[in-house]
Design a protein around this motif. Structure first.
Motif, PDB file in Angstrom:
ATOM      1  N   LEU A 154       0.853  -1.175   0.000  1.00 30.33           N
ATOM      2  CA  LEU A 154       0.000   0.000   0.000  1.00 30.33           C
ATOM      3  C   LEU A 154       0.896   1.235   0.000  1.00 30.33           C
ATOM      4  CD1 LEU A 154      -2.605  -1.181   2.675  1.00 30.33           C
ATOM      5  CD2 LEU A 154      -2.896  -1.147   0.192  1.00 30.33           C
ATOM      6  N   PRO A 155       0.451   2.384  -0.506  1.00 28.38           N
ATOM      7  CA  PRO A 155      -0.903   2.671  -0.973  1.00 28.38           C
ATOM      8  C   PRO A 155      -1.240   1.974  -2.294  1.00 28.38           C
ATOM      9  CG  PRO A 155       0.548   4.512  -1.458  1.00 28.38           C
ATOM     10  CD  PRO A 155       1.345   3.556  -0.629  1.00 28.38           C
ATOM     11  N   LEU A 156      -2.532   2.002  -2.633  1.00 29.43           N
ATOM     12  CA  LEU A 156      -3.000   1.396  -3.867  1.00 29.43           C
ATOM     13  C   LEU A 156      -2.375   2.070  -5.076  1.00 29.43           C
ATOM     14  CD1 LEU A 156      -6.858   1.305  -3.077  1.00 29.43           C
ATOM     15  CD2 LEU A 156      -5.145  -0.455  -2.567  1.00 29.43           C
ATOM     16  N   VAL A 157      -2.205   1.307  -6.137  1.00 26.36           N
ATOM     17  CA  VAL A 157      -1.748   1.868  -7.409  1.00 26.36           C
ATOM     18  C   VAL A 157      -2.745   1.478  -8.497  1.00 26.36           C
ATOM     19  CG1 VAL A 157       0.681   1.772  -6.716  1.00 26.36           C
ATOM     20  CG2 VAL A 157      -0.318  -0.125  -8.045  1.00 26.36           C
ATOM     21  N   LEU A 158      -2.702   2.219  -9.596  1.00 30.30           N
ATOM     22  CA  LEU A 158      -3.517   1.882 -10.757  1.00 30.30           C
ATOM     23  C   LEU A 158      -2.938   0.630 -11.410  1.00 30.30           C
ATOM     24  CD1 LEU A 158      -5.923   2.769 -12.509  1.00 30.30           C
ATOM     25  CD2 LEU A 158      -4.278   4.018 -13.943  1.00 30.30           C
ATOM     26  N   THR A 159      -3.756  -0.385 -11.566  1.00 28.03           N
ATOM     27  CA  THR A 159      -3.290  -1.660 -12.089  1.00 28.03           C
ATOM     28  C   THR A 159      -4.469  -2.333 -12.793  1.00 28.03           C
ATOM     29  OG1 THR A 159      -2.254  -3.770 -11.459  1.00 28.03           O
ATOM     30  CG2 THR A 159      -3.639  -2.723  -9.798  1.00 28.03           C
ATOM     31  N   SER A 160      -4.447  -3.636 -12.857  1.00 35.60           N
ATOM     32  CA  SER A 160      -5.519  -4.392 -13.495  1.00 35.60           C
ATOM     33  C   SER A 160      -5.632  -5.726 -12.787  1.00 35.60           C
ATOM     34  CB  SER A 160      -5.190  -4.600 -14.978  1.00 35.60           C
ATOM     35  OG  SER A 160      -6.095  -5.486 -15.595  1.00 35.60           O
ATOM     36  N   TRP A 161      -6.831  -6.293 -12.807  1.00 36.46           N
ATOM     37  CA  TRP A 161      -7.006  -7.610 -12.214  1.00 36.46           C
ATOM     38  C   TRP A 161      -7.964  -8.413 -13.080  1.00 36.46           C
ATOM     39  CZ3 TRP A 161      -9.646 -11.551  -9.778  1.00 36.46           C
ATOM     40  CH2 TRP A 161      -8.873 -12.400  -8.966  1.00 36.46           C
ATOM     41  N   GLU A 162      -7.444  -9.457 -13.680  1.00 39.43           N
ATOM     42  CA  GLU A 162      -8.204 -10.337 -14.576  1.00 39.43           C
ATOM     43  C   GLU A 162      -9.031  -9.548 -15.582  1.00 39.43           C
ATOM     44  OE1 GLU A 162     -10.280 -13.500 -12.512  1.00 39.43           O
ATOM     45  OE2 GLU A 162      -8.397 -14.603 -12.281  1.00 39.43           O
ATOM     46  N   GLY A 163      -8.379  -8.575 -16.222  1.00 40.63           N
ATOM     47  CA  GLY A 163      -8.985  -7.888 -17.347  1.00 40.63           C
ATOM     48  C   GLY A 163      -9.730  -6.618 -17.035  1.00 40.63           C
ATOM     49  N   THR A 164      -9.760  -6.189 -15.762  1.00 38.09           N
ATOM     50  CA  THR A 164     -10.450  -4.961 -15.372  1.00 38.09           C
ATOM     51  C   THR A 164      -9.460  -3.993 -14.737  1.00 38.09           C
ATOM     52  OG1 THR A 164     -12.536  -6.140 -15.003  1.00 38.09           O
ATOM     53  CG2 THR A 164     -12.303  -3.989 -13.953  1.00 38.09           C
ATOM     54  N   ILE A 165      -9.411  -2.771 -15.251  1.00 37.96           N
ATOM     55  CA  ILE A 165      -8.537  -1.743 -14.690  1.00 37.96           C
ATOM     56  C   ILE A 165      -9.127  -1.265 -13.357  1.00 37.96           C
ATOM     57  CG2 ILE A 165      -7.464   0.513 -15.048  1.00 37.96           C
ATOM     58  CD1 ILE A 165      -6.443  -1.568 -16.993  1.00 37.96           C
ATOM     59  N   LEU A 166      -8.258  -1.184 -12.320  1.00 35.97           N
ATOM     60  CA  LEU A 166      -8.712  -0.781 -10.983  1.00 35.97           C
ATOM     61  C   LEU A 166      -7.510  -0.402 -10.120  1.00 35.97           C
ATOM     62  CD1 LEU A 166      -7.774  -3.587  -9.531  1.00 35.97           C
ATOM     63  CD2 LEU A 166     -10.054  -4.373 -10.096  1.00 35.97           C
ATOM     64  N   TYR A 167      -7.779   0.046  -8.927  1.00 32.28           N
ATOM     65  CA  TYR A 167      -6.734   0.325  -7.946  1.00 32.28           C
ATOM     66  C   TYR A 167      -6.628  -0.860  -6.986  1.00 32.28           C
ATOM     67  CZ  TYR A 167      -6.618   5.170  -9.532  1.00 32.28           C
ATOM     68  OH  TYR A 167      -6.467   6.300 -10.304  1.00 32.28           O
ATOM     69  N   ASN A 168      -5.388  -1.317  -6.768  1.00 24.73           N
ATOM     70  CA  ASN A 168      -5.188  -2.492  -5.921  1.00 24.73           C
ATOM     71  C   ASN A 168      -3.799  -2.416  -5.300  1.00 24.73           C
ATOM     72  OD1 ASN A 168      -6.006  -4.996  -4.824  1.00 24.73           O
ATOM     73  ND2 ASN A 168      -4.963  -6.123  -6.442  1.00 24.73           N
ATOM     74  N   TYR A 169      -3.457  -3.444  -4.537  1.00 27.34           N
ATOM     75  CA  TYR A 169      -2.086  -3.561  -4.036  1.00 27.34           C
ATOM     76  C   TYR A 169      -1.103  -3.369  -5.184  1.00 27.34           C
ATOM     77  CZ  TYR A 169      -4.127  -5.891   0.080  1.00 27.34           C
ATOM     78  OH  TYR A 169      -4.867  -6.201   1.205  1.00 27.34           O
ATOM     79  N   SER A 170       0.027  -2.759  -4.885  1.00 30.31           N
ATOM     80  CA  SER A 170       1.049  -2.589  -5.914  1.00 30.31           C
ATOM     81  C   SER A 170       1.632  -3.937  -6.322  1.00 30.31           C
ATOM     82  CB  SER A 170       2.190  -1.717  -5.385  1.00 30.31           C
ATOM     83  OG  SER A 170       3.256  -1.681  -6.318  1.00 30.31           O
ATOM     84  N   PRO A 171       1.821  -4.161  -7.622  1.00 29.09           N
ATOM     85  CA  PRO A 171       2.658  -5.288  -8.021  1.00 29.09           C
ATOM     86  C   PRO A 171       4.022  -5.191  -7.348  1.00 29.09           C
ATOM     87  CG  PRO A 171       1.502  -4.383  -9.916  1.00 29.09           C
ATOM     88  CD  PRO A 171       1.264  -3.442  -8.774  1.00 29.09           C
ATOM     89  N   LEU A 172       4.684  -6.319  -7.153  1.00 32.02           N
ATOM     90  CA  LEU A 172       5.947  -6.321  -6.413  1.00 32.02           C
ATOM     91  C   LEU A 172       7.020  -5.523  -7.137  1.00 32.02           C
ATOM     92  CD1 LEU A 172       4.196  -8.490  -5.080  1.00 32.02           C
ATOM     93  CD2 LEU A 172       6.237  -9.915  -4.886  1.00 32.02           C
ATOM     94  N   ILE A 173       7.085  -5.660  -8.462  1.00 30.37           N
ATOM     95  CA  ILE A 173       7.896  -4.772  -9.303  1.00 30.37           C
ATOM     96  C   ILE A 173       6.925  -4.108 -10.264  1.00 30.37           C
ATOM     97  CG2 ILE A 173       9.712  -4.619 -11.031  1.00 30.37           C
ATOM     98  CD1 ILE A 173      11.099  -6.964  -9.717  1.00 30.37           C
ATOM     99  N   TYR A 174       6.916  -2.770 -10.263  1.00 27.97           N
ATOM    100  CA  TYR A 174       5.864  -2.026 -10.962  1.00 27.97           C
ATOM    101  C   TYR A 174       6.490  -0.880 -11.741  1.00 27.97           C
ATOM    102  CZ  TYR A 174       1.582   0.941 -11.258  1.00 27.97           C
ATOM    103  OH  TYR A 174       0.508   1.707 -11.660  1.00 27.97           O
ATOM    104  N   ALA A 175       6.121  -0.796 -13.016  1.00 30.86           N
ATOM    105  CA  ALA A 175       6.543   0.333 -13.840  1.00 30.86           C
ATOM    106  C   ALA A 175       5.314   0.904 -14.517  1.00 30.86           C
ATOM    107  CB  ALA A 175       7.566  -0.122 -14.876  1.00 30.86           C
ATOM    108  N   TYR A 176       5.077   2.189 -14.336  1.00 25.90           N
ATOM    109  CA  TYR A 176       3.924   2.858 -14.943  1.00 25.90           C
ATOM    110  C   TYR A 176       4.404   4.026 -15.794  1.00 25.90           C
ATOM    111  CZ  TYR A 176      -0.542   5.306 -15.411  1.00 25.90           C
ATOM    112  OH  TYR A 176      -1.656   5.926 -15.915  1.00 25.90           O
ATOM    113  N   GLU A 177       4.040   3.980 -17.059  1.00 25.59           N
ATOM    114  CA  GLU A 177       4.399   5.025 -18.015  1.00 25.59           C
ATOM    115  C   GLU A 177       5.913   5.266 -18.029  1.00 25.59           C
ATOM    116  OE1 GLU A 177       1.872   8.407 -17.145  1.00 25.59           O
ATOM    117  OE2 GLU A 177       0.261   7.570 -18.388  1.00 25.59           O
TER     118      GLU A 177
END
Length: 449
Positions: free
Chosen positions: A117-140
């Protein structure tokens, strides 16, 4: 039959047969335009920032500092030397960075959900949403890599594994929000919803390299390529056997090369996706496309899967020169249902060696028998030079709908030495089979006695 119609039919069949040949020139064009990332000369060894590879010390601050220094220097290489580096929380990439995990080095993430946490913009099984951060995360981010001969351990077999039995509430809500077009800012999950994070996610990134590392023990999907392009994944290996441990998930992704990968996964090896249901169909301008998979060793649940979340469409997928090194339930699996819509087309698979599977080649438009109103269009699927020692269930399965048939399927030089059921073919049209053998090959007929 009218002579003109007969000639037209012959021309169409001849054209389809020619178009089913593996398009090597198109594959070369995709591979040649994929750009590898380029990095500045700046380097920082995390040991110099106080990191300790003792498997106990929390090295989150050292990794965060290394990434900040790279950002200050417009990029660079973060070197992780030999040792086991515990990190209580995620690594968030910036552009122009190579995370180089050297031989004998392991990054071991904590399994405390609070750390992500905090939540990040991600996806879960095909739906874009805010959730726990992926362990390694790159956005834009652009020009990013994870390289070296070290290991990333997601510690997914303890706390995260318990989430599977408790995810129904979050999963159902995410799908309801998808179907109702809920505002993105209202799609907040995390605590209390039990949707596990991906291990590595590149979201809206470009010029990506993942090379030679080993991936173990992911909480959920291992490597998620989301809305990203110009991607090379090569030489990596897996041992990740928890729930839903897909190896590589390209989703709304384009221009992807996956080669020389050794899989050992608790789910699909490669699962090509393109969003779920209403949200996916609204993103039809960005299908998953131009994906090359070659020279890989499959082991796990399924080898290459297209779907079932594919509502924006999947096209131009080329799979060649792959084999199994252990059990697979299904070799090549195309799956969608009447909730999805979208399309799967222009898929070419050749030179695949399978050992023992449940089903060898499986194409279904009625996955789980779910949904209504949005039948998918499946067409132009081509298989050639496929061998399989044994299918404990079916050799080849094709399942369309009466009102939406699967179209233009070619099967050439297919040999399945043993199968409980040879072929199940329903609601398909223009299925062309050439040199297809299931079970014992017939020889010359015996003489009458």
């Amino acid at each position: 039959m009218n002579l003109k119609y007969f000639i037209f039919l012959l021309i169409c069949i001849s054209s389809f047969a020619q178009n089913s040949e593996f398009p090597t020139a198109k594959v070369d064009s995709i591979v040649n335009r994929i750009q590898l990332p380029v990095f500045p000369a700046y380097q920082i060894n995390i040991a110099k920032l106080g990191a300790k590879g003792d498997s106990v010390t929390n090295n989150k601050a050292a990794f965060d500092k290394a990434m900040a220094l790279c950002k200050k220097n417009n990029g660079g290489t973060i070197i992780v030397p030999k040792g086991i580096y515990k990190i209580n929380g995620p690594i968030h990439f910036v552009s122009n960075v190579n995370l180089k995990i050297e031989k004998g080095a392991k990054i071991k993430f904590s399994d405390n959900p609070q750390d992500y946490l905090p939540l990040v913009l991600t996806s879960w099984e095909g739906t874009i949403l805010y959730n726990y951060s992926p362990l390694i995360y790159a956005y834009e981010c652009n020009n990013i890599a994870i390289t070296g001969e070290g290991t990333i351990d997601g510690e997914g077999g303890k706390t995260w594994k318990t989430f599977k039995a408790k995810e129904a509430k979050g999963k159902d809500l995410s799908r309801e929000m998808n179907h109702n077009n809920a505002a993105l800012q209202d799609r907040n999950f995390g605590e209390g919803y039990f949707l596990r994070p991906q291990m590595i996610q590149f979201f809206k990134c470009k010029n990506i390299l993942v090379e030679n590392i080993r991936i173990e023990n992911s909480p959920f999907w291992c490597l998620h390529l989301l809305k990203s392009e110009s991607i090379t994944v090569r030489g990596i290996s897996y041992k990740s056997l928890n729930y839903n441990n897909d190896g590589i998930d390209p989703e709304y992704a384009k221009d992807v090369l996956i080669e020389n990968v050794t899989f050992d996964n608790g789910d699909d090896n490669v699962a090509i996706k393109a969003g779920r249901d209403h949200e996916g169909r609204a993103n039809s301008a960005t299908p998953s496309q131009n994906i090359v998979i070659r020279n890989c060793n499959f082991k796990g649940l399924h080898g290459v899967v297209l779907g079932s979340e594919m509502s924006a469409g999947i096209q131009n997928v080329y799979v060649e020169n792959c084999k199994t090194v252990g059990y697979l339930k299904r070799g090549i699996y195309i799956k969608t249902n009447a909730d999805r819509g979208g399309f799967i087309k222009n898929i070419f698979v050749r030179n695949i060696q399978l050992d023992e599977v449940e089903d060898c080649l499986y194409m279904t438009a009625n996955y789980h028998g779910e949904g209504s109103g949005y039948q998918s269009d499946i067409s132009n699927i081509h298989f050639s030079n496929i061998t399989c020692n044994k299918a404990s269930e079916s050799g080849i399965v094709i399942q369309g709908f009466p009102e939406k048939k699967i179209r233009n399927i070619s099967l050439k030089n297919i040999e399945i030495k043993s199968a409980k059921n040879a072929i199940s073919n329903e609601n398909a049209e223009n299925v062309l089979m050439t040199d297809v053998f299931i079970g014992k090959r017939a020889t010359v007929p015996s003489a009458a006695k």
